[in-house]
Design a protein around this motif. Sequence first.
Motif, short mmCIF file in Angstrom:
data_model
loop_
_atom_site.label_atom_id
_atom_site.label_comp_id
_atom_site.label_asym_id
_atom_site.label_seq_id
_atom_site.Cartn_x
_atom_site.Cartn_y
_atom_site.Cartn_z
N ARG A 28 0.87 -1.18 0.00
CA ARG A 28 0.00 0.00 0.00
C ARG A 28 0.90 1.23 0.00
O ARG A 28 1.81 1.33 0.83
N ILE A 29 0.63 2.16 -0.92
CA ILE A 29 1.41 3.39 -1.01
C ILE A 29 0.45 4.56 -0.93
O ILE A 29 -0.42 4.73 -1.80
N GLU A 30 0.59 5.33 0.12
CA GLU A 30 -0.26 6.51 0.32
C GLU A 30 0.58 7.75 0.09
O GLU A 30 1.57 7.99 0.80
N TYR A 31 0.20 8.56 -0.89
CA TYR A 31 0.93 9.78 -1.19
C TYR A 31 0.38 10.94 -0.37
O TYR A 31 -0.83 11.06 -0.14
N ASP A 32 1.30 11.80 0.08
CA ASP A 32 0.91 12.99 0.84
C ASP A 32 0.23 14.00 -0.08
O ASP A 32 0.54 14.07 -1.28
N PRO A 33 -0.67 14.84 0.49
CA PRO A 33 -1.23 15.95 -0.29
C PRO A 33 -0.10 16.84 -0.77
O PRO A 33 0.94 16.92 -0.11
N PRO A 34 -0.27 17.50 -1.90
CA PRO A 34 -1.53 17.64 -2.64
C PRO A 34 -1.84 16.48 -3.58
O PRO A 34 -2.86 16.49 -4.25
N ALA A 35 -0.95 15.50 -3.67
CA ALA A 35 -1.22 14.35 -4.55
C ALA A 35 -2.42 13.57 -4.02
O ALA A 35 -2.48 13.25 -2.83
N GLU A 36 -3.35 13.26 -4.88
CA GLU A 36 -4.53 12.46 -4.51
C GLU A 36 -4.38 11.07 -5.10
O GLU A 36 -5.15 10.64 -5.95
N VAL A 37 -3.34 10.37 -4.66
CA VAL A 37 -2.99 9.09 -5.26
C VAL A 37 -2.90 8.01 -4.19
O VAL A 37 -2.32 8.23 -3.12
N LEU A 38 -3.47 6.86 -4.47
CA LEU A 38 -3.36 5.69 -3.61
C LEU A 38 -3.05 4.49 -4.49
O LEU A 38 -3.66 4.31 -5.55
N VAL A 39 -2.08 3.68 -4.08
CA VAL A 39 -1.72 2.46 -4.79
C VAL A 39 -1.84 1.29 -3.83
O VAL A 39 -1.30 1.33 -2.72
N VAL A 40 -2.56 0.26 -4.23
CA VAL A 40 -2.73 -0.93 -3.39
C VAL A 40 -2.44 -2.18 -4.22
O VAL A 40 -3.03 -2.35 -5.30
N ALA A 41 -1.55 -3.03 -3.74
CA ALA A 41 -1.34 -4.35 -4.33
C ALA A 41 -2.01 -5.35 -3.41
O ALA A 41 -1.65 -5.46 -2.23
N ASN A 42 -3.00 -6.08 -3.93
CA ASN A 42 -3.81 -6.95 -3.08
C ASN A 42 -3.50 -8.43 -3.24
O ASN A 42 -4.27 -9.29 -2.80
N GLY A 43 -2.39 -8.74 -3.88
CA GLY A 43 -2.02 -10.14 -4.11
C GLY A 43 -2.26 -10.58 -5.53
O GLY A 43 -1.61 -11.51 -6.01
N SER A 44 -3.20 -9.93 -6.22
CA SER A 44 -3.50 -10.26 -7.61
C SER A 44 -3.31 -9.07 -8.54
O SER A 44 -2.83 -9.22 -9.66
N TYR A 45 -3.69 -7.91 -8.05
CA TYR A 45 -3.64 -6.70 -8.87
C TYR A 45 -2.90 -5.58 -8.14
O TYR A 45 -2.88 -5.53 -6.92
N VAL A 46 -2.35 -4.68 -8.96
CA VAL A 46 -1.92 -3.39 -8.45
C VAL A 46 -3.02 -2.41 -8.84
O VAL A 46 -3.35 -2.25 -10.02
N ILE A 47 -3.60 -1.77 -7.84
CA ILE A 47 -4.75 -0.89 -8.05
C ILE A 47 -4.28 0.55 -7.86
O ILE A 47 -3.73 0.89 -6.81
N TYR A 48 -4.51 1.37 -8.87
CA TYR A 48 -4.04 2.75 -8.86
C TYR A 48 -5.25 3.67 -8.84
O TYR A 48 -6.05 3.69 -9.78
N GLU A 49 -5.41 4.40 -7.74
CA GLU A 49 -6.55 5.30 -7.59
C GLU A 49 -6.09 6.75 -7.75
O GLU A 49 -5.21 7.21 -7.04
N ASP A 50 -6.71 7.44 -8.69
CA ASP A 50 -6.42 8.86 -8.93
C ASP A 50 -7.62 9.66 -8.43
O ASP A 50 -8.67 9.69 -9.07
#
Length: 227
Positions: A93-115
Amino acid sequence: MPRSLRRVRPSLAALALVLSAVLSVALVPGPFGAARAQGPAPYLMSTEEAVLLQQAQDYLNSVRSLRGRFQQASSTGNQASGTVYMRRPGRMRIEYDPPAEVLVVANGSYVIYEDGELQQVSYIGLGDTPLGILLRDEVKLSDPAITVTGMRRQAGLMEVDIVETDAPGQGTLTLVFAESPLELRSWRVRDAQNVEVTVNLLRPRFNIDLDRDLFSYRERAGFRRSD
């Protein structure tokens, strides 16, 4: 997120932030699943380098989880910071500090990129990014699926360049270790366009208990999936 940061946002490939200690995450912009190219030429290492590479592999496999702050910089001049969590196999899990509104989660099958700014979510197969190399249950730098393409040693540091043997176009992951004591300090990812992202770990804690919910992702209302 500022336009300049969005252009270099940690695209999933890079984040090969974890580290495999990791792992090594961050991310590099660009297409995923790049066209397959001719197999990369392996680095011809000395006996001493082979011993050091084995030690680095053993070290990576000793790290089962990680939490720490990071600073990320790209060769285009953009910078970001945040917090990374990693639990092998397959979780990050990668949580970016503001002002970036980005979250990255690897759940074992996928890397999920939230903008958050675009209200968009992307799903990339974990095995389709360099991140998959370091989030394996067991890292084997001698695995035929991985090719070590370079090693450098200077000023007490050792750098190891790694690519996916069958898909070198996905990018090069470089792990940077301090040699005494052996410790992962940072990693870099360079994509096919020669854009490079460097991630430096700050005060990481290894082999700690992490909440499983950190590696679960629930889509937010109003967000759409990208193609």
